[in-house]
Design a protein around this motif. Structure first.
Motif, mmCIF file in Angstrom:
data_model
loop_
_atom_site.group_PDB
_atom_site.id
_atom_site.type_symbol
_atom_site.label_atom_id
_atom_site.label_comp_id
_atom_site.label_asym_id
_atom_site.label_seq_id
_atom_site.Cartn_x
_atom_site.Cartn_y
_atom_site.Cartn_z
ATOM 1 N N SER A 166 7.516 -9.577 2.164
ATOM 2 C CA SER A 166 7.474 -8.298 2.644
ATOM 3 C C SER A 166 5.858 -8.691 3.076
ATOM 4 O O SER A 166 5.495 -8.682 1.931
ATOM 5 C CB SER A 166 7.471 -7.675 1.655
ATOM 6 N N GLU A 167 5.659 -8.156 3.820
ATOM 7 C CA GLU A 167 4.306 -8.455 4.833
ATOM 8 C C GLU A 167 2.808 -7.693 3.946
ATOM 9 O O GLU A 167 3.361 -6.237 4.152
ATOM 10 C CB GLU A 167 4.264 -7.974 6.403
ATOM 11 N N PRO A 168 2.449 -8.260 3.424
ATOM 12 C CA PRO A 168 1.511 -7.104 2.743
ATOM 13 C C PRO A 168 0.466 -6.156 3.701
ATOM 14 O O PRO A 168 -0.132 -6.636 4.658
ATOM 15 C CB PRO A 168 0.341 -8.587 2.011
ATOM 16 N N GLN A 169 -0.210 -4.829 3.001
ATOM 17 C CA GLN A 169 -0.633 -4.206 3.809
ATOM 18 C C GLN A 169 -2.083 -4.172 3.409
ATOM 19 O O GLN A 169 -3.343 -3.604 3.774
ATOM 20 C CB GLN A 169 -0.559 -2.759 3.859
ATOM 21 N N GLY A 170 -2.204 -5.345 2.507
ATOM 22 C CA GLY A 170 -3.407 -4.919 1.674
ATOM 23 C C GLY A 170 -4.192 -6.046 0.897
ATOM 24 O O GLY A 170 -2.845 -6.920 0.769
ATOM 25 N N ALA A 171 -4.448 -6.088 -0.025
ATOM 26 C CA ALA A 171 -5.343 -7.245 -0.619
ATOM 27 C C ALA A 171 -5.177 -8.230 -0.123
ATOM 28 O O ALA A 171 -5.615 -8.154 1.226
ATOM 29 C CB ALA A 171 -4.857 -6.881 -1.823
ATOM 30 N N PHE A 172 -4.976 -9.409 -0.924
ATOM 31 C CA PHE A 172 -5.377 -11.166 -0.372
ATOM 32 C C PHE A 172 -4.201 -11.312 -1.136
ATOM 33 O O PHE A 172 -4.501 -12.560 -1.466
ATOM 34 C CB PHE A 172 -6.881 -11.670 -0.324
ATOM 35 N N VAL A 210 0.907 -1.114 -0.055
ATOM 36 C CA VAL A 210 -0.064 0.282 -0.097
ATOM 37 C C VAL A 210 0.841 1.156 -0.050
ATOM 38 O O VAL A 210 1.397 1.378 0.571
ATOM 39 C CB VAL A 210 -1.082 0.114 1.331
ATOM 40 N N TYR A 211 0.696 2.161 -0.832
ATOM 41 C CA TYR A 211 1.151 2.988 -0.564
ATOM 42 C C TYR A 211 1.125 4.423 -0.067
ATOM 43 O O TYR A 211 -0.397 4.967 -0.051
ATOM 44 C CB TYR A 211 1.062 4.142 -2.467
ATOM 45 N N PRO A 212 2.195 4.405 0.947
ATOM 46 C CA PRO A 212 1.065 5.831 2.077
ATOM 47 C C PRO A 212 1.119 6.840 1.608
ATOM 48 O O PRO A 212 2.118 7.716 -0.041
ATOM 49 C CB PRO A 212 2.153 5.694 2.898
ATOM 50 N N LYS A 213 0.953 8.029 1.963
ATOM 51 C CA LYS A 213 0.756 9.628 0.586
ATOM 52 C C LYS A 213 1.542 10.115 0.834
ATOM 53 O O LYS A 213 1.444 10.857 -0.535
ATOM 54 C CB LYS A 213 -0.867 9.950 2.253
ATOM 55 N N SER A 214 2.593 9.784 2.311
ATOM 56 C CA SER A 214 3.687 11.051 1.392
ATOM 57 C C SER A 214 4.238 10.553 0.177
ATOM 58 O O SER A 214 4.962 11.512 -0.559
ATOM 59 C CB SER A 214 4.707 10.624 2.647
ATOM 60 N N LEU A 215 4.404 9.287 0.002
ATOM 61 C CA LEU A 215 5.270 8.867 -1.200
ATOM 62 C C LEU A 215 4.042 8.855 -2.799
ATOM 63 O O LEU A 215 4.912 9.295 -3.405
ATOM 64 C CB LEU A 215 5.262 7.556 -0.927
ATOM 65 N N LEU A 216 3.302 8.641 -2.981
ATOM 66 C CA LEU A 216 2.150 8.857 -3.179
ATOM 67 C C LEU A 216 2.539 11.011 -3.589
ATOM 68 O O LEU A 216 1.867 11.077 -4.789
ATOM 69 C CB LEU A 216 0.476 9.286 -3.458
ATOM 70 N N GLU A 217 2.781 11.289 -2.808
ATOM 71 C CA GLU A 217 2.495 12.859 -3.061
ATOM 72 C C GLU A 217 4.288 13.171 -3.492
ATOM 73 O O GLU A 217 3.791 13.889 -4.217
ATOM 74 C CB GLU A 217 3.013 13.853 -2.023
ATOM 75 N N GLU A 218 4.993 12.880 -2.954
ATOM 76 C CA GLU A 218 6.649 12.881 -4.015
ATOM 77 C C GLU A 218 6.402 12.071 -5.560
ATOM 78 O O GLU A 218 7.646 12.774 -6.465
ATOM 79 C CB GLU A 218 7.466 12.325 -3.524
ATOM 80 N N ILE A 219 5.227 11.183 -5.806
ATOM 81 C CA ILE A 219 5.616 10.741 -7.074
ATOM 82 C C ILE A 219 4.953 11.703 -8.138
ATOM 83 O O ILE A 219 5.004 12.411 -9.290
ATOM 84 C CB ILE A 219 5.293 9.196 -7.285
ATOM 85 N N ALA A 220 3.547 12.342 -7.123
ATOM 86 C CA ALA A 220 2.613 13.243 -7.569
ATOM 87 C C ALA A 220 3.488 14.710 -8.547
ATOM 88 O O ALA A 220 3.238 15.157 -9.316
ATOM 89 C CB ALA A 220 1.713 13.866 -6.943
ATOM 90 N N ARG A 221 4.483 14.962 -7.893
ATOM 91 C CA ARG A 221 5.656 16.091 -7.757
ATOM 92 C C ARG A 221 6.446 15.934 -9.050
ATOM 93 O O ARG A 221 6.779 16.649 -9.331
ATOM 94 C CB ARG A 221 6.292 16.662 -6.878
ATOM 95 N N ILE A 265 -7.889 -3.890 3.552
ATOM 96 C CA ILE A 265 -6.712 -2.942 3.469
ATOM 97 C C ILE A 265 -7.108 -3.688 5.308
ATOM 98 O O ILE A 265 -7.424 -2.720 6.023
ATOM 99 C CB ILE A 265 -7.028 -1.414 3.640
ATOM 100 N N TYR A 266 -4.775 -3.066 5.300
ATOM 101 C CA TYR A 266 -5.321 -3.765 7.434
ATOM 102 C C TYR A 266 -4.612 -2.918 8.278
ATOM 103 O O TYR A 266 -3.263 -1.887 7.678
ATOM 104 C CB TYR A 266 -3.833 -4.908 7.252
ATOM 105 N N ALA A 267 -5.283 -1.595 9.186
ATOM 106 C CA ALA A 267 -4.978 -0.817 9.427
ATOM 107 C C ALA A 267 -3.418 -1.550 10.048
ATOM 108 O O ALA A 267 -3.298 -2.402 11.265
ATOM 109 C CB ALA A 267 -6.029 -0.852 10.867
ATOM 110 N N PRO A 268 -2.060 -0.562 10.623
ATOM 111 C CA PRO A 268 -2.650 1.598 9.936
ATOM 112 C C PRO A 268 -2.407 1.640 9.136
ATOM 113 O O PRO A 268 -2.442 2.807 8.412
ATOM 114 C CB PRO A 268 -0.985 1.582 11.431
ATOM 115 N N ALA A 269 -2.492 1.090 7.833
ATOM 116 C CA ALA A 269 -2.556 1.736 6.828
ATOM 117 C C ALA A 269 -3.214 1.563 6.249
ATOM 118 O O ALA A 269 -4.633 1.908 6.692
ATOM 119 C CB ALA A 269 -2.785 -0.424 5.247
ATOM 120 N N THR A 270 -3.323 3.271 4.738
ATOM 121 C CA THR A 270 -4.627 3.360 5.084
ATOM 122 C C THR A 270 -4.653 3.992 3.433
ATOM 123 O O THR A 270 -3.767 4.320 2.850
ATOM 124 C CB THR A 270 -4.449 5.194 5.498
#
Length: 438
Positions: free
Chosen positions: A351-357, A211-222, A242-247
């Motif tokens: 790598s422990e998945p934070q979402g999907a199955f 799961v892409y954290p918002k901060s990384l997506l913001e870097e990609i967006a820039r 999706i599995y908390a704490p991931a958002t």
């Protein structure tokens, strides 16, 4: 190979040879039966191939543990199924609007506003026969011959082939398991050229569960903001698994990304509706109109019955309410079991998945080993075949997803099945340890 697996494999090969022979025979007559170069260059979906093979073997009496298909093992929620049944009973069985029934598109707009912070009008929504169709039409709508489609690896198997079908060039950017298979913005920036037209992101990811954290997506967006031609397909089909704490963060919600982003979503995964074939695209009005034009000449609108079920699914509550939350709770329990059990095996990297199955597991430490009665295990395909042939566990080799060091396991099945799978995988790897340095 075991006799029954060998028999099924030979049967499949015989069908292929028979088809080739028929085509060859026809080509020597007055009728040209040759296939187009576009179709001949297309790679078949390996996930579907493994799934179909496992199903065929099971039907022939081989007790296969099937961990290949990306399909929830839950039934469609009862209220959703009843909505479809009622649509049939009430005669709602005719063609719908090509773009989708107004009731569903309005419900999708409300969902995107309330859950994703995105404001769309119904004419910015296109309902299709599954998210796969939504993605393909988006690729066709914006890509011209020679354009480049940027795809982080590991990737869903259809991204590269859909780009090629649009006469575009897939540009693959490898990621690392040590980085949780997340795209490094510096790697993205180094690959962008004047030909770069489309970046495809999938979060939560198939096949890795990252799961892409918002901060990384913001870097990609820039970085994207510096390139006027570059657009984004954001595949968010797994957003509710999706599995908390991931958002989850919708890419279109980021600054200056709304007009560049085509958001893809659907009902198959979160709502256990794979057979209903229902997905959608949200994006700029002119792109949605272009995709609608394509759809009108290919399939027309999605099933009217499925669309009524989709309305009911979106009525379950935010993120699917308690119904989906219960499914996610089960997926998390299964994930935790597999991470603990398989992570304890020598040489295995996870790598422990934070979402999907899915688990995308690095088994490459076992490459180069010889398996008695099987032969050399040299890559993900041969290892996956070894698991299937000798231990009757069906998984998808990582080379299908652009990373040959790994194998994908779907844990969309019961804990009892997963326990049996772990036992077999452990047993399969044990005799290989002596032949490698782990």
């Amino acid at each position: 190979m075991s006799s029954r697996i060998c028999a099924v494999t030979k049967s499949n090969e015989a069908e292929t040879l028979s088809s080739s022979s028929s085509s060859s025979s026809s080509s020597s007559s007055s009728v040209d039966m040759s296939l187009s170069p576009r179709v001949q260059s297309l790679k078949p979906s390996k996930t579907m191939a493994v799934t179909d093979l496992a199903a065929t073997l099971a039907q022939s009496g081989v007790p296969i543990i099937r961990l290949a298909a990306g399909e929830p093992d839950f039934d469609t929620p009862k209220v959703v199924a009843e909505a479809g049944i009622n649509a049939i009973r009430e005669g709602f069985t005719r063609y719908s609007l090509n773009t989708g029934i107004t009731e569903l598109r309005e419900a999708i707009c409300r969902k995107l506003k309330e859950e994703n912070g995105l404001s769309y009008a119904p004419d910015q929504i296109l309902v299709s026969n599954g998210a796969k169709q939504s993605i393909f039409q988006a690729v066709l709508a914006v890509c011209s011959p020679g354009d480049e489609v940027i795809i982080p690896a590991p990737y869903w198997v259809s991204y590269t082939e859909q780009a090629r079908l649009a006469d575009a060039t897939p540009v693959i950017i490898p990621t690392k398991i040590s980085d949780n298979f997340l795209l490094d913005p510096k790697d993205l920036e180094s690959k962008l050229t004047e030909k770069s037209r489309l970046l495809i992101l999938c979060s939560p990811s198939n096949p890795t569960g990252s799961v892409y954290p918002k901060s990384l997506l913001e870097e990609i967006a820039r970085i994207i903001a510096k390139h006027p031609r570059l657009m984004v397909i954001s595949d968010e089909i797994y957003e509710h698994i999706i599995y908390a704490p991931a958002t989850h963060t919708s890419f279109a919600s980021l600054p200056d990304m709304y007009e560049r982003t085509m958001t893809i979503n659907g009902f198959s995964k979160a709502f256990a509706m794979t057979g209903w074939r229902l997905g959608y695209l949200a994006g700029p009005k002119h792109i949605v109109a272009a995709c609608s034009k394509l759809q009108g000449q290919v399939t027309s609108g999605a099933s009217s019955i499925s669309q009524k079920a989709g309305v009911a699914a979106l009525g379950l509550g935010k993120a699917g309410g308690e119904t989906v939350a219960e499914m996610v709770k089960a997926y998390r329990e299964r994930r935790d079991f597999l991470v603990k059990s398989l992570g304890a095996i020598e040489g295995v990297k996870i790598s422990e998945p934070q979402g999907a199955f899915y688990l995308f597991i690095d088994f490459s430490a076992y490459y180069g080993s010889e398996a008695e009665g099987f032969g050399l295990i040299s890559d993900s395909s041969s290892l996956a075949l070894y698991f299937l042939d000798k231990f009757q566990v069906a998984m998808v080799p990582g080379d299908a997803f652009g990373d040959d060091s790994c194998i994908r396991i779907s844990y969309a099945t019961s804990l009892d099945v997963l326990r049996a799978a772990v036992e077999k995988i452990t047993k399969a790897l044990k005799p290989l340890r002596a032949t490698i340095s782990v």
